[in-house]
Design a protein around this motif. Structure first.
Motif, PDB file in Angstrom:
ATOM      1  N   ALA A  31       0.836  -1.202   0.000  1.00 19.80           N
ATOM      2  CA  ALA A  31       0.000   0.000   0.000  1.00 19.80           C
ATOM      3  C   ALA A  31       0.871   1.252   0.000  1.00 19.80           C
ATOM      4  O   ALA A  31       1.918   1.300   0.654  1.00 19.80           O
ATOM      5  CB  ALA A  31      -0.915   0.009   1.219  1.00 19.80           C
ATOM      6  N   LEU A  32       0.436   2.261  -0.728  1.00 25.38           N
ATOM      7  CA  LEU A  32       1.074   3.577  -0.713  1.00 25.38           C
ATOM      8  C   LEU A  32       0.270   4.472   0.219  1.00 25.38           C
ATOM      9  O   LEU A  32      -0.900   4.768  -0.036  1.00 25.38           O
ATOM     10  CB  LEU A  32       1.112   4.175  -2.118  1.00 25.38           C
ATOM     11  N   TYR A  45      -5.342  18.124  -1.462  1.00 25.11           N
ATOM     12  CA  TYR A  45      -4.446  18.572  -2.527  1.00 25.11           C
ATOM     13  C   TYR A  45      -3.568  17.447  -3.075  1.00 25.11           C
ATOM     14  O   TYR A  45      -2.892  17.618  -4.090  1.00 25.11           O
ATOM     15  CB  TYR A  45      -3.585  19.747  -2.042  1.00 25.11           C
ATOM     16  N   LEU A  46      -3.598  16.299  -2.397  1.00 25.03           N
ATOM     17  CA  LEU A  46      -2.833  15.135  -2.838  1.00 25.03           C
ATOM     18  C   LEU A  46      -3.730  14.036  -3.407  1.00 25.03           C
ATOM     19  O   LEU A  46      -3.274  12.918  -3.655  1.00 25.03           O
ATOM     20  CB  LEU A  46      -2.008  14.573  -1.673  1.00 25.03           C
ATOM     21  N   THR A  47      -5.001  14.357  -3.652  1.00 25.07           N
ATOM     22  CA  THR A  47      -5.955  13.365  -4.126  1.00 25.07           C
ATOM     23  C   THR A  47      -5.508  12.704  -5.419  1.00 25.07           C
ATOM     24  O   THR A  47      -5.767  11.514  -5.642  1.00 25.07           O
ATOM     25  CB  THR A  47      -7.335  14.023  -4.328  1.00 25.07           C
ATOM     26  N   SER A  48      -4.799  13.434  -6.267  1.00 25.59           N
ATOM     27  CA  SER A  48      -4.409  12.887  -7.575  1.00 25.59           C
ATOM     28  C   SER A  48      -3.476  11.687  -7.462  1.00 25.59           C
ATOM     29  O   SER A  48      -3.324  10.925  -8.418  1.00 25.59           O
ATOM     30  CB  SER A  48      -3.749  13.978  -8.431  1.00 25.59           C
ATOM     31  N   LEU A  49      -2.858  11.477  -6.294  1.00 25.97           N
ATOM     32  CA  LEU A  49      -1.984  10.313  -6.133  1.00 25.97           C
ATOM     33  C   LEU A  49      -2.761   9.002  -6.142  1.00 25.97           C
ATOM     34  O   LEU A  49      -2.166   7.924  -6.254  1.00 25.97           O
ATOM     35  CB  LEU A  49      -1.169  10.417  -4.841  1.00 25.97           C
ATOM     36  N   SER A  50      -4.087   9.085  -6.075  1.00 27.81           N
ATOM     37  CA  SER A  50      -4.895   7.864  -6.152  1.00 27.81           C
ATOM     38  C   SER A  50      -4.737   7.175  -7.505  1.00 27.81           C
ATOM     39  O   SER A  50      -5.099   6.002  -7.646  1.00 27.81           O
ATOM     40  CB  SER A  50      -6.369   8.174  -5.885  1.00 27.81           C
ATOM     41  N   VAL A  51      -4.159   7.862  -8.486  1.00 24.60           N
ATOM     42  CA  VAL A  51      -3.968   7.278  -9.816  1.00 24.60           C
ATOM     43  C   VAL A  51      -3.104   6.018  -9.759  1.00 24.60           C
ATOM     44  O   VAL A  51      -3.231   5.129 -10.608  1.00 24.60           O
ATOM     45  CB  VAL A  51      -3.344   8.322 -10.770  1.00 24.60           C
ATOM     46  N   PHE A  52      -2.230   5.913  -8.756  1.00 27.45           N
ATOM     47  CA  PHE A  52      -1.344   4.758  -8.689  1.00 27.45           C
ATOM     48  C   PHE A  52      -2.107   3.472  -8.356  1.00 27.45           C
ATOM     49  O   PHE A  52      -1.588   2.379  -8.575  1.00 27.45           O
ATOM     50  CB  PHE A  52      -0.209   5.011  -7.701  1.00 27.45           C
ATOM     51  N   ALA A  53      -3.321   3.597  -7.880  1.00 24.70           N
ATOM     52  CA  ALA A  53      -4.135   2.405  -7.641  1.00 24.70           C
ATOM     53  C   ALA A  53      -4.511   1.723  -8.949  1.00 24.70           C
ATOM     54  O   ALA A  53      -4.727   0.507  -8.985  1.00 24.70           O
ATOM     55  CB  ALA A  53      -5.380   2.771  -6.842  1.00 24.70           C
ATOM     56  N   GLY A  55      -2.609   1.088 -11.272  1.00 25.28           N
ATOM     57  CA  GLY A  55      -1.522   0.186 -11.620  1.00 25.28           C
ATOM     58  C   GLY A  55      -1.366  -0.968 -10.651  1.00 25.28           C
ATOM     59  O   GLY A  55      -0.405  -1.738 -10.751  1.00 25.28           O
ATOM     60  N   GLY A  56      -2.281  -1.082  -9.691  1.00 21.93           N
ATOM     61  CA  GLY A  56      -2.250  -2.209  -8.774  1.00 21.93           C
ATOM     62  C   GLY A  56      -1.754  -1.894  -7.375  1.00 21.93           C
ATOM     63  O   GLY A  56      -1.742  -2.774  -6.518  1.00 21.93           O
ATOM     64  N   THR A  57      -1.321  -0.640  -7.131  1.00 22.97           N
ATOM     65  CA  THR A  57      -0.866  -0.247  -5.794  1.00 22.97           C
ATOM     66  C   THR A  57      -1.994   0.457  -5.058  1.00 22.97           C
ATOM     67  O   THR A  57      -2.359   1.577  -5.425  1.00 22.97           O
ATOM     68  CB  THR A  57       0.353   0.701  -5.884  1.00 22.97           C
ATOM     69  N   PRO A  58      -2.578  -0.164  -4.037  1.00 23.58           N
ATOM     70  CA  PRO A  58      -3.640   0.530  -3.294  1.00 23.58           C
ATOM     71  C   PRO A  58      -3.088   1.779  -2.620  1.00 23.58           C
ATOM     72  O   PRO A  58      -1.956   1.781  -2.125  1.00 23.58           O
ATOM     73  CB  PRO A  58      -4.103  -0.508  -2.272  1.00 23.58           C
ATOM     74  N   VAL A  59      -3.881   2.840  -2.616  1.00 26.84           N
ATOM     75  CA  VAL A  59      -3.441   4.138  -2.107  1.00 26.84           C
ATOM     76  C   VAL A  59      -4.320   4.550  -0.927  1.00 26.84           C
ATOM     77  O   VAL A  59      -5.542   4.542  -1.024  1.00 26.84           O
ATOM     78  CB  VAL A  59      -3.492   5.213  -3.208  1.00 26.84           C
ATOM     79  N   VAL A  60      -3.657   4.915   0.158  1.00 25.50           N
ATOM     80  CA  VAL A  60      -4.356   5.351   1.369  1.00 25.50           C
ATOM     81  C   VAL A  60      -4.095   6.837   1.579  1.00 25.50           C
ATOM     82  O   VAL A  60      -2.948   7.271   1.685  1.00 25.50           O
ATOM     83  CB  VAL A  60      -3.881   4.573   2.607  1.00 25.50           C
ATOM     84  N   HIS A  61      -5.153   7.625   1.595  1.00 29.85           N
ATOM     85  CA  HIS A  61      -5.092   9.019   2.021  1.00 29.85           C
ATOM     86  C   HIS A  61      -5.727   9.124   3.406  1.00 29.85           C
ATOM     87  O   HIS A  61      -6.643   8.369   3.730  1.00 29.85           O
ATOM     88  CB  HIS A  61      -5.879   9.934   1.081  1.00 29.85           C
ATOM     89  N   TYR A  62      -5.260  10.057   4.203  1.00 32.94           N
ATOM     90  CA  TYR A  62      -5.931  10.316   5.474  1.00 32.94           C
ATOM     91  C   TYR A  62      -5.735  11.774   5.866  1.00 32.94           C
ATOM     92  O   TYR A  62      -4.823  12.449   5.396  1.00 32.94           O
ATOM     93  CB  TYR A  62      -5.446   9.365   6.567  1.00 32.94           C
ATOM     94  N   ASP A  63      -6.645  12.256   6.692  1.00 36.71           N
ATOM     95  CA  ASP A  63      -6.526  13.593   7.271  1.00 36.71           C
ATOM     96  C   ASP A  63      -5.949  13.456   8.673  1.00 36.71           C
ATOM     97  O   ASP A  63      -6.498  12.726   9.512  1.00 36.71           O
ATOM     98  CB  ASP A  63      -7.897  14.287   7.351  1.00 36.71           C
ATOM     99  N   GLN A  64      -4.862  14.148   8.936  1.00 39.02           N
ATOM    100  CA  GLN A  64      -4.264  14.085  10.261  1.00 39.02           C
ATOM    101  C   GLN A  64      -5.198  14.731  11.293  1.00 39.02           C
ATOM    102  O   GLN A  64      -5.984  15.626  10.967  1.00 39.02           O
ATOM    103  CB  GLN A  64      -2.892  14.777  10.244  1.00 39.02           C
ATOM    104  N   LEU A  65      -5.082  14.258  12.502  1.00 41.21           N
ATOM    105  CA  LEU A  65      -5.912  14.740  13.595  1.00 41.21           C
ATOM    106  C   LEU A  65      -5.920  16.267  13.646  1.00 41.21           C
ATOM    107  O   LEU A  65      -4.878  16.901  13.518  1.00 41.21           O
ATOM    108  CB  LEU A  65      -5.374  14.183  14.912  1.00 41.21           C
ATOM    109  N   GLY A  66      -7.122  16.825  13.816  1.00 39.10           N
ATOM    110  CA  GLY A  66      -7.238  18.271  13.951  1.00 39.10           C
ATOM    111  C   GLY A  66      -7.830  18.973  12.757  1.00 39.10           C
ATOM    112  O   GLY A  66      -8.126  20.168  12.836  1.00 39.10           O
TER     113      GLY A  66
END
Length: 300
Positions: A31-32, A45-53, A55-66
């Motif tokens: 996972a990335l 602002y980093l949503t576009s990195l989901s494109v790597f999914a 190609g077979g690499t699952p992508v995890v985005h998260y919002d840091q606490l706060g």
């Protein structure tokens, strides 16, 4: 085919961490995990990195606490917001998603320092590290900011310093002057992409973390991070590391170089037509660069 997306929240003590997974998580797939900047910004602002999914690499985005979809805590004192808190949150999310044995980290700006600190502890499941547009320390960052501010058009830095000295950094005049710097060294696209604007709106609506740890602007760091850095632990990073920055980046070469000099297996990719967000300013080259790197470290 577009990879499926799922959203949820992970319990983190009495709080919740919002996350989004693009693609299918499994023990066999690396996972990335995308760690955003700020501190106190959001994943948008980093949503576009989901494109790597795709190609077979699952992508995890998260919002840091706060901020964002995670628990907001506007009443917490400045000393609550620590580097260790966000390291613990990241560890907690990896365990919650069941990916602590097989993952790559992408850290942008403040997130780059955070993932470097995480990697220096030699977690067994970390397969690779991408540090994007990040300084190796905030003292280096402040030195760079002084140089970049001195090169702004006549009168801009004088305006900034007048408001900083007076404590009126919430004024319209100060915000207008910061925009001159940001258009040069944060994002050179006009207009700014919607995803990038979304993170700015989130930060503006709840600046609790940013003000406590950073300060009122990118170049006026007076929060708890002002003396912090990761240069002392970079030699302990034992995974292949891709370092990314832009030629016009506020993360200048002097702030980035320690990553390349001190991490044993590091490669630096400089994006000539970018400032602080090459993934938005040079998306095709960014996708190629990161995609090629992932092929060398990730299982798909």
């Amino acid at each position: 085919m577009t990879a499926p997306t799922t959203k949820g929240t992970a319990p983190f003590g009495e709080f919740r961490t919002w996350y989004r997974v693009t693609g299918e998580l499994s023990p066999q797939r690396t996972a990335l995990v995308v760690v955003h900047g700020g501190p106190g910004s959001t994943h948008d602002y980093l949503t576009s990195l989901s494109v790597f999914a795709d190609g077979g690499t699952p992508v995890v985005h998260y919002d840091q606490l706060g901020n964002g979809g995670s628990t907001h805590l506007p009443g917490r004192p400045a000393e609550f917001w620590t580097v260790q808190l966000f390291l613990d949150e990241l560890d907690n999310l990896l365990r919650h998603l069941g990916i602590a044995d097989n993952y790559v980290l992408f850290g942008h700006s403040w997130g780059g320092l955070l993932v470097a600190k995480h990697a220096a502890a030699a977690p067994a499941g970390l397969k690779g590290l991408i540090i994007a547009d990040a300084p190796a320390s905030y003292p280096l960052w402040l030195d760079a900011m002084a140089e970049l501010r001195a090169a702004l058009p006549a009168g801009v830095d004088d305006t900034l310093r007048r408001h900083e000295a007076a404590g009126t950094t919430d004024s319209d005049e100060y915000h207008a002057a910061t925009k001159v710097f940001y258009d040069r060294h944060l994002c050179r696209l006009d207009p700014w992409p919607r995803d990038y604007q979304a993170s700015f709106y989130e930060l503006y609506n709840d600046p609790t973390v940013y003000l406590a740890m950073n300060g009122p602007s990118e170049f006026h760091v007076i929060g708890s991070l002002k003396d912090w850095g990761v240069t002392d632990c970079l030699a302990d990073i034992a995974v292949p590391t891709l370092v990314i920055s832009g030629r016009h980046d506020e993360a200048t070469p002097a702030t980035v170089r320690p990553f390349v000099d001190l991490i044993p297996d590091a490669r630096w990719e400089l994006f000539d037509d970018s400032s602080h967000v090459p993934h938005l300013e040079e998306p095709d080259r960014f996708r190629q660069t990161v995609g090629d790197y992932l092929k060398t470290v990730a299982q798909v």
